[in-house]
Enzyme design. Sequence first.
Site, short mmCIF file in Angstrom:
data_model
loop_
_atom_site.label_atom_id
_atom_site.label_comp_id
_atom_site.label_asym_id
_atom_site.label_seq_id
_atom_site.Cartn_x
_atom_site.Cartn_y
_atom_site.Cartn_z
N ASN A 70 40.03 55.68 23.57
CA ASN A 70 40.92 54.84 23.84
C ASN A 70 42.19 55.60 24.62
O ASN A 70 42.32 56.57 24.77
CB ASN A 70 41.28 54.10 22.72
CG ASN A 70 42.12 54.85 21.67
OD1 ASN A 70 43.26 55.29 21.91
ND2 ASN A 70 41.58 54.78 20.59
N PHE A 103 50.25 50.65 11.71
CA PHE A 103 50.91 50.18 13.10
C PHE A 103 49.62 49.17 13.52
O PHE A 103 48.62 49.03 12.87
CB PHE A 103 50.85 51.21 14.03
CG PHE A 103 52.20 51.92 14.36
CD1 PHE A 103 52.95 52.50 13.22
CD2 PHE A 103 52.87 51.71 15.48
CE1 PHE A 103 54.17 53.03 13.52
CE2 PHE A 103 53.96 52.36 15.81
CZ PHE A 103 55.01 52.72 14.61
N ASP A 140 37.53 52.17 16.06
CA ASP A 140 36.84 51.23 14.92
C ASP A 140 35.32 51.93 14.85
O ASP A 140 34.79 51.70 13.58
CB ASP A 140 36.77 50.05 15.49
CG ASP A 140 38.42 49.47 15.06
OD1 ASP A 140 39.20 49.77 14.11
OD2 ASP A 140 38.76 48.59 16.06
N ALA A 178 47.89 56.68 14.58
CA ALA A 178 46.93 56.90 15.41
C ALA A 178 45.99 55.58 15.53
O ALA A 178 46.10 54.84 14.87
CB ALA A 178 45.83 57.86 14.48
N PRO A 187 35.33 54.77 9.11
CA PRO A 187 36.06 54.65 7.88
C PRO A 187 37.37 54.34 8.28
O PRO A 187 38.04 54.65 9.37
CB PRO A 187 36.28 55.82 6.89
CG PRO A 187 36.03 57.03 8.20
CD PRO A 187 35.07 56.15 9.18
N ASP A 188 38.08 53.15 7.70
CA ASP A 188 39.36 52.73 7.63
C ASP A 188 40.32 53.63 7.07
O ASP A 188 40.48 53.25 5.78
CB ASP A 188 39.57 51.21 7.40
CG ASP A 188 41.03 50.82 8.02
OD1 ASP A 188 41.80 51.35 7.88
OD2 ASP A 188 40.79 49.56 8.47
N ILE A 189 40.83 54.62 7.77
CA ILE A 189 41.68 55.49 6.96
C ILE A 189 42.80 54.69 6.14
O ILE A 189 43.15 55.15 5.11
CB ILE A 189 42.12 56.58 7.81
CG1 ILE A 189 41.14 57.26 8.56
CG2 ILE A 189 43.16 57.61 7.27
CD1 ILE A 189 41.55 58.01 9.96
N LYS A 200 22.42 66.31 25.98
CA LYS A 200 22.94 65.59 26.98
C LYS A 200 21.90 64.46 27.46
O LYS A 200 20.83 64.61 27.65
CB LYS A 200 23.53 66.13 28.36
CG LYS A 200 24.05 65.05 29.46
CD LYS A 200 24.41 65.72 30.64
CE LYS A 200 24.97 64.69 31.65
NZ LYS A 200 24.83 65.13 32.93
N LYS A 249 45.13 45.17 4.30
CA LYS A 249 45.00 46.20 4.37
C LYS A 249 45.76 46.94 3.01
O LYS A 249 45.71 48.12 2.74
CB LYS A 249 45.45 47.23 5.48
CG LYS A 249 44.44 46.99 6.84
CD LYS A 249 44.48 47.98 7.64
CE LYS A 249 43.55 47.79 8.92
NZ LYS A 249 43.17 48.85 9.79
O1 C5P Z 1 42.75 47.42 12.44
P1 C5P Z 1 43.60 48.12 13.24
O2 C5P Z 1 42.85 49.19 13.67
O3 C5P Z 1 44.56 47.37 14.06
O4 C5P Z 1 44.55 48.43 12.13
C1 C5P Z 1 45.87 49.60 13.03
C2 C5P Z 1 46.10 50.38 11.79
O5 C5P Z 1 45.22 50.91 10.93
C3 C5P Z 1 46.91 51.59 12.25
O6 C5P Z 1 47.99 51.86 11.44
C4 C5P Z 1 45.79 52.70 12.42
O7 C5P Z 1 46.17 53.95 12.29
C5 C5P Z 1 44.96 52.34 11.04
N1 C5P Z 1 43.53 52.72 11.14
C6 C5P Z 1 43.06 53.62 10.41
N2 C5P Z 1 41.66 53.90 10.48
C7 C5P Z 1 40.91 53.04 11.23
C8 C5P Z 1 41.48 51.97 12.01
C9 C5P Z 1 42.68 51.74 11.99
O8 C5P Z 1 43.81 54.19 9.68
N3 C5P Z 1 39.53 53.30 11.25
#
Ligand code: C5P
Length: 397
Positions: free
Chosen positions: A211, A325, A279, A275, A306-308, A289, A343
């Site tokens: 991105n 963020f 997703d 960061a 994973p959503d960190i 390749k 979250k």
């Molecule tokens: O849900 P979204 O991606 O918009 O959320 C943004 C926030 O979640 C940011 O703080 C980003 O660093 C964090 N995030 C994360 N892991 C992910 C997706 C987003 O820590 N897989």
Amino acid sequence: MKAPRILLIVGGGIAAYKACELVRLIRKGGGSVTCVLTNGGAHFVTAMTLAALSENPVHTTLWDLKNEAEMGHIQLSRQADLVVVCPATADLLARMAAGIADDLASTLLLATDKPVLAVPAMNVRMWQHAATRRNVATLRGDGVQVLEPDEGPMACGEFGPGRLPEPVVIWAAIEASLGKYNEHLPLTGKHVLVTAGPTHEPIDPVRYIANRSSGKQGFAIAEAAAIAGARVTLVAGPVVLPTPTGVDRVDVESAREMADAVEAALPADIAVLVAAVADWRAAEYTGRKIKKNGAGPPALALAENPDILAGLAKSNRRPSLLVGFAAETNNVLEHAAEKRLRKGVDWIVANDVSGDVMGGALNTVHIVTAHGTESLPEMPKSDVARALVARIADAFA
Ligand code: C5P
């Protein structure tokens, strides 16, 4: 800390109008202000404006005998906790560096025994001129704190460094200075964890999903936290940015590597996850390749990363202040408020990325907390970082 007393010297430049806003912010932040207006400054703002905003008499001349009897210039220069020169013009900096005392402002600056913070604002050529460089170096050598001006379009139509930083940023620097002169930086002893940049999710050895995140905002926050005295761990996705001084940097590529690095950096008192984590990743990574074989494009199956941030919010090692963020292109505030609750984080810093924020130098953010939303004006990412770190420091004060 008792209410700080600021002696504000307003020099003669177009940025003087921003000193009025600074007076308001100092008062809002619990400080008191006494203003000194130079002859040049009086061409841009009036003593009446500053007196009304500061609710204190404004001093303009050394030769005010009545005033000299009531409050001599020596006393005026020493009763403050901090002397702030804003805007500090090229001329004022030169006279400070040379030790000239030919008007009230320069006499106070020579007579003071208090720390001095100068906030320069001038035309880019004047700022870059060898004489100004020399004067700034002399002043810094003398122990004067000289802020770096912002870069951007200037009132004179040119572009470059020389703009006065936003008043919220100057107030943050004042607060940091007051903390420093109290021999205590606001985040001393705290561990701040920051994530920054994009992630790259490999598809095959030559292709990846990415991105437009540049990492600038996260790096600026790591830098501002380090300046505020914190120990900082910066987990950085693939970006080409220099490591800020005093910051421990861990480089990662993918979301899963970032999650591991965040886990390894715990415990932290404060985490600011900036960061732009991808997703999704390619569900299957092919070690070779993928070739064009004439049968049309291959299907790309995705798997969720994973959503960190959400993971950290649920973890038993959750930092006491967790900041996320939210980059949005529409209904920014609504989405941010919803994201904060979903979250389980303390603050969400929302920004509208429908323009050229990603990769750009400027940012407009809204800090959404349980107590409401604070919207900051558009400003350089370094200023956003300083303003956010000032609020983090407040939360820990
Ligand atoms: O849900 P979204 O991606 O918009 O959320 C943004 C926030 O979640 C940011 O703080 C980003 O660093 C964090 N995030 C994360 N892991 C992910 C997706 C987003 O820590 N897989």
